[in-house]
Design a protein around this motif. Structure first.
Motif, PDB file in Angstrom:
ATOM      1  N   ALA A 248      36.011  47.621  47.859  1.00 18.28           N
ATOM      2  CA  ALA A 248      37.317  47.943  48.438  1.00 18.28           C
ATOM      3  C   ALA A 248      38.327  46.826  48.176  1.00 18.28           C
ATOM      4  N   VAL A 249      37.887  45.582  48.231  1.00 23.37           N
ATOM      5  CA  VAL A 249      38.793  44.452  47.974  1.00 23.37           C
ATOM      6  C   VAL A 249      39.102  44.345  46.484  1.00 23.37           C
ATOM      7  N   LEU A 250      38.082  44.433  45.650  1.00 30.27           N
ATOM      8  CA  LEU A 250      38.291  44.254  44.216  1.00 30.27           C
ATOM      9  C   LEU A 250      39.030  45.419  43.564  1.00 30.27           C
ATOM     10  N   SER A 251      39.045  46.580  44.207  1.00 27.51           N
ATOM     11  CA  SER A 251      39.795  47.717  43.657  1.00 27.51           C
ATOM     12  C   SER A 251      41.191  47.812  44.246  1.00 27.51           C
ATOM     13  N   GLY A 252      41.541  46.886  45.141  1.00 29.23           N
ATOM     14  CA  GLY A 252      42.891  46.865  45.691  1.00 29.23           C
ATOM     15  C   GLY A 252      43.111  47.770  46.889  1.00 29.23           C
ATOM     16  N   ARG A 253      42.057  48.413  47.402  1.00 31.26           N
ATOM     17  CA  ARG A 253      42.226  49.278  48.574  1.00 31.26           C
ATOM     18  C   ARG A 253      42.316  48.478  49.863  1.00 31.26           C
ATOM     19  N   ARG A 254      41.783  47.266  49.863  1.00 34.70           N
ATOM     20  CA  ARG A 254      41.853  46.374  51.027  1.00 34.70           C
ATOM     21  C   ARG A 254      42.340  45.006  50.581  1.00 34.70           C
ATOM     22  N   PRO A 255      43.031  44.283  51.452  1.00 35.33           N
ATOM     23  CA  PRO A 255      43.451  42.927  51.093  1.00 35.33           C
ATOM     24  C   PRO A 255      42.270  41.960  51.173  1.00 35.33           C
ATOM     25  N   VAL A 256      42.410  40.826  50.526  1.00 33.17           N
ATOM     26  CA  VAL A 256      41.323  39.849  50.482  1.00 33.17           C
ATOM     27  C   VAL A 256      41.023  39.306  51.873  1.00 33.17           C
ATOM     28  N   HIS A 257      42.054  39.101  52.686  1.00 30.03           N
ATOM     29  CA  HIS A 257      41.802  38.510  54.012  1.00 30.03           C
ATOM     30  C   HIS A 257      41.005  39.444  54.927  1.00 30.03           C
TER      31      HIS A 257
ATOM     32  N   TYR B  70      34.784  33.288  49.656  1.00 32.96           N
ATOM     33  CA  TYR B  70      36.161  33.770  49.869  1.00 32.96           C
ATOM     34  C   TYR B  70      37.054  33.365  48.703  1.00 32.96           C
ATOM     35  N   ASP B  71      36.922  32.123  48.219  1.00 32.77           N
ATOM     36  CA  ASP B  71      37.730  31.668  47.083  1.00 32.77           C
ATOM     37  C   ASP B  71      37.384  32.447  45.816  1.00 32.77           C
ATOM     38  N   GLU B  72      36.093  32.695  45.610  1.00 31.08           N
ATOM     39  CA  GLU B  72      35.682  33.475  44.443  1.00 31.08           C
ATOM     40  C   GLU B  72      36.244  34.893  44.513  1.00 31.08           C
ATOM     41  N   LEU B  73      36.196  35.472  45.699  1.00 28.92           N
ATOM     42  CA  LEU B  73      36.703  36.828  45.877  1.00 28.92           C
ATOM     43  C   LEU B  73      38.212  36.868  45.675  1.00 28.92           C
ATOM     44  N   ALA B  74      38.919  35.876  46.188  1.00 24.17           N
ATOM     45  CA  ALA B  74      40.377  35.830  46.026  1.00 24.17           C
ATOM     46  C   ALA B  74      40.738  35.703  44.547  1.00 24.17           C
ATOM     47  N   HIS B  75      39.998  34.876  43.809  1.00 23.98           N
ATOM     48  CA  HIS B  75      40.277  34.709  42.383  1.00 23.98           C
ATOM     49  C   HIS B  75      40.012  36.011  41.616  1.00 23.98           C
ATOM     50  N   LEU B  76      38.917  36.685  41.943  1.00 24.42           N
ATOM     51  CA  LEU B  76      38.603  37.945  41.262  1.00 24.42           C
ATOM     52  C   LEU B  76      39.618  39.035  41.600  1.00 24.42           C
ATOM     53  N   ALA B  77      39.989  39.131  42.857  1.00 21.74           N
ATOM     54  CA  ALA B  77      40.911  40.190  43.279  1.00 21.74           C
ATOM     55  C   ALA B  77      42.316  39.964  42.737  1.00 21.74           C
ATOM     56  N   GLU B  78      42.658  38.705  42.440  1.00 23.57           N
ATOM     57  CA  GLU B  78      43.982  38.387  41.910  1.00 23.57           C
ATOM     58  C   GLU B  78      44.215  39.076  40.573  1.00 23.57           C
ATOM     59  N   HIS B  79      43.172  39.183  39.768  1.00 24.22           N
ATOM     60  CA  HIS B  79      43.292  39.818  38.456  1.00 24.22           C
ATOM     61  C   HIS B  79      43.074  41.329  38.519  1.00 24.22           C
TER      62      HIS B  79
ATOM     63  N   THR C  35      28.009  34.939  50.664  1.00 23.60           N
ATOM     64  CA  THR C  35      28.161  33.522  50.312  1.00 23.60           C
ATOM     65  C   THR C  35      28.471  33.325  48.835  1.00 23.60           C
ATOM     66  N   ALA C  36      28.378  34.366  48.019  1.00 25.89           N
ATOM     67  CA  ALA C  36      28.724  34.262  46.601  1.00 25.89           C
ATOM     68  C   ALA C  36      28.989  35.656  46.064  1.00 25.89           C
ATOM     69  N   VAL C  37      29.934  35.760  45.142  1.00 26.62           N
ATOM     70  CA  VAL C  37      30.234  37.042  44.506  1.00 26.62           C
ATOM     71  C   VAL C  37      30.661  36.775  43.070  1.00 26.62           C
ATOM     72  N   GLU C  38      30.179  37.611  42.140  1.00 30.03           N
ATOM     73  CA  GLU C  38      30.521  37.497  40.719  1.00 30.03           C
ATOM     74  C   GLU C  38      30.647  38.884  40.123  1.00 30.03           C
ATOM     75  N   LEU C  39      31.511  38.994  39.119  1.00 30.58           N
ATOM     76  CA  LEU C  39      31.633  40.208  38.322  1.00 30.58           C
ATOM     77  C   LEU C  39      31.242  39.891  36.896  1.00 30.58           C
ATOM     78  N   ASP C  40      30.904  40.933  36.135  1.00 34.53           N
ATOM     79  CA  ASP C  40      30.628  40.689  34.721  1.00 34.53           C
ATOM     80  C   ASP C  40      31.895  40.181  34.039  1.00 34.53           C
ATOM     81  N   GLY C  41      31.718  39.502  32.944  1.00 32.03           N
ATOM     82  CA  GLY C  41      32.867  38.939  32.249  1.00 32.03           C
ATOM     83  C   GLY C  41      32.951  37.443  32.479  1.00 32.03           C
ATOM     84  N   PRO C  42      34.083  36.841  32.119  1.00 30.55           N
ATOM     85  CA  PRO C  42      34.195  35.392  32.273  1.00 30.55           C
ATOM     86  C   PRO C  42      34.157  34.986  33.741  1.00 30.55           C
ATOM     87  N   ARG C  43      33.441  33.907  34.005  1.00 33.35           N
ATOM     88  CA  ARG C  43      33.316  33.440  35.379  1.00 33.35           C
ATOM     89  C   ARG C  43      34.507  32.565  35.741  1.00 33.35           C
ATOM     90  N   PRO C  44      34.920  32.624  37.006  1.00 33.53           N
ATOM     91  CA  PRO C  44      36.035  31.771  37.412  1.00 33.53           C
ATOM     92  C   PRO C  44      35.595  30.315  37.431  1.00 33.53           C
TER      93      PRO C  44
END
Length: 194
Positions: free
Chosen positions: A91-100, A111-120, A179-188
């Motif tokens: 929901a956060v990464l697809s833009g349906r919910r805000p990161v906070h 949280y920082d990893e999620l914010a960086h991923l959701a930014e793109h 405590t950690a989240v990653e998506l495929d592709g380049p890592r932040p």
């Protein structure tokens, strides 16, 4: 189903001589029913067949009590924490919910990893002739130790299959946190915790 019956008492046996004629009069009383405690007629379901009761056999056997059907009631199954967090992260990464929205559900760098991923917005729905929202196709997990889960989710975005990995840990308050989240592709880029 209750079966309602009324009882009448028979007159005492008469001698076998001659039957007594009823005296002439406006009304000749017949045998009087004895008062019995009967229930008022209840509702009857027109769909159920009417007929002799199954619990009262007609051949003189004692009635059998009705059978109880034992239906095993199962408590509604609670979703696994991996399923819940996969839905929340999507929901956060697809833009349906805000990161906070994930502030109380993350710990450490997550949280920082999620914010960086959701930014793109890597999992935002594709715009075109029709909007295609990402869907979770599969979730798996591994428990390296009690109170920790490492999970992955396969996410279908249009015709492409993406991968998401995350780690959950059980806190002292018995609540799961990511405590950690990653998506495929380049890592932040990771910053060292100071």
């Amino acid at each position: 189903m209750y079966k309602i019956t009324t009882r009448t008492t028979a007159s005492p046996p008469q001698p076998a001589t001659t039957p007594r004629p009823n005296p002439p009069g406006p009304s000749s009383p017949g045998p009087t029913p004895t008062p019995t405690a009967t229930r008022p007629p209840g509702r009857r379901d027109p769909r159920r067949p009417s007929g002799p009761s199954r619990t009262a056999p007609t051949d003189g056997r004692p009635p059998t009590p009705p059978r109880r059907t034992t239906q095993r009631r199962t408590a509604p199954r609670r979703p696994r924490p991996t399923d819940v967090f996969a839905d929340r992260l999507l929901a956060v990464l697809s833009g349906r919910r805000p990161v906070h929205w994930m502030l109380g559900r993350t710990a450490g760098r997550a949280y920082d990893e999620l914010a960086h991923l959701a930014e793109h917005g890597p999992l935002r729905p594709h715009q075109g002739t029709r909007t295609i929202h990402p869907v979770i196709r599969d979730i798996g997990y591994f428990e390296p130790r009690p109170g920790a889960l490492e999970a992955f989710a396969r996410i279908l975005t249009g015709s492409r299959l993406r991968a998401m990995a995350f780690r959950l840990e059980l806190g002292d308050d018995l609540r799961w946190r990511c405590t950690a989240v990653e998506l495929d592709g380049p890592r932040p880029p990771r910053r060292d915790d100071t």
